[in-house]
Scaffold this motif. Sequence first.
Motif, PDB file in Angstrom:
ATOM      1  N   SER A 250      -6.372   0.941  -3.785  1.00 60.52           N
ATOM      2  CA  SER A 250      -5.160   1.204  -4.568  1.00 60.52           C
ATOM      3  C   SER A 250      -4.106   1.821  -3.650  1.00 60.52           C
ATOM      4  CB  SER A 250      -5.464   2.161  -5.735  1.00 60.52           C
ATOM      5  OG  SER A 250      -6.363   1.557  -6.640  1.00 60.52           O
ATOM      6  N   LEU A 251      -2.926   1.216  -3.613  1.00 63.73           N
ATOM      7  CA  LEU A 251      -1.826   1.719  -2.799  1.00 63.73           C
ATOM      8  C   LEU A 251      -0.951   2.669  -3.624  1.00 63.73           C
ATOM      9  CD1 LEU A 251      -0.728  -1.608  -1.026  1.00 63.73           C
ATOM     10  CD2 LEU A 251      -2.492   0.034  -0.340  1.00 63.73           C
ATOM     11  N   THR A 252      -0.115   3.416  -2.942  1.00 64.03           N
ATOM     12  CA  THR A 252       0.829   4.314  -3.641  1.00 64.03           C
ATOM     13  C   THR A 252       2.095   3.566  -4.056  1.00 64.03           C
ATOM     14  OG1 THR A 252       1.794   4.976  -1.523  1.00 64.03           O
ATOM     15  CG2 THR A 252      -0.013   6.324  -2.386  1.00 64.03           C
ATOM     16  N   ILE A 253       2.195   2.305  -3.705  1.00 65.29           N
ATOM     17  CA  ILE A 253       3.392   1.515  -4.004  1.00 65.29           C
ATOM     18  C   ILE A 253       3.394   1.073  -5.465  1.00 65.29           C
ATOM     19  CG2 ILE A 253       4.555  -0.671  -3.503  1.00 65.29           C
ATOM     20  CD1 ILE A 253       3.604  -0.383  -0.633  1.00 65.29           C
ATOM     21  N   ASP A 254       4.594   1.103  -6.069  1.00 62.44           N
ATOM     22  CA  ASP A 254       4.806   0.576  -7.426  1.00 62.44           C
ATOM     23  C   ASP A 254       5.458  -0.793  -7.271  1.00 62.44           C
ATOM     24  OD1 ASP A 254       6.146  -0.085  -9.934  1.00 62.44           O
ATOM     25  OD2 ASP A 254       5.616   1.959 -10.561  1.00 62.44           O
TER      26      ASP A 254
END
Length: 278
Positions: A250-254
């Motif tokens: 899971s990345l921190t990007i939205d």
Amino acid sequence: MSSRSSSLHAVESARVIILLAGMMLASLGLVVRLWQEQIVKAASYRTSLERQSVRRVRLPAVRGVILDRNGACLARNRPSYCVAVYVEELRKPGRLDKTVDEIERVLDHLSAVLELPRETDREDVRTHLRKRMPIPLLAWRNIPRDALARWAERGVVEPGVDIYVEPVREYPQGDTLGHVLGHVGRADPPTGEGDFHYYVPEMEGKGGVERARNDLLAGEPGGRLIRVDASGFRHDVIAERLPREGATISLTIDIDYQRAAESALAGDRAAAVVMDPR
């Protein structure tokens, strides 16, 4: 005269006794040699036979999924349907060319049924038989759905042929975030792993997150032990260790903010930062 006859008879008897003793010693030596070969050395011969007749195949793991901070999928695997030919079931006695001819016949028949042009020629078949005989020959990769439908409708029953599913990487968000996610490509056969004789093609990260976190996404490969005959054709599967699927990252990007930023900055060289001032 009788003394001379007795002497000759004694000599002949001695010769017979010596001959019989020699034969008995030779027979005893043969028995001892056979005992050594069949009993004493049996374990070493069995080990040698297993080494010659057992092949190890490396099985790739299913690659892990990449998500954004809200769980939206950024990278995943989709099934690619392939037509696999198990050459050991099409083997013909005699010269190798007879088996090649039979495989050619089957491929021509399948090409007509599926209404797809052939993707492998005779030289591809020969190369597979020389170098990768114990594993399936993938005659068609990523066949379209209409060809699958024709396969099902006509009830294709061809010995040695089956549908094989291999994973293909896809990015459901399209080009968005492509520079961050990177891409995958076919991995080179691993070095320093002499325990495996054959490698089923697998993916590895070639850029971006796919490459930076390849160790987690790739998972842990499995293996399969197969027994082959003297000609190299697969006989049966002895044992199998299933691969372990790659991790989900899971990345921190939205992805919504990313798409909005890319749309706003389209055609410009710029950077955008989204912050919560609170």
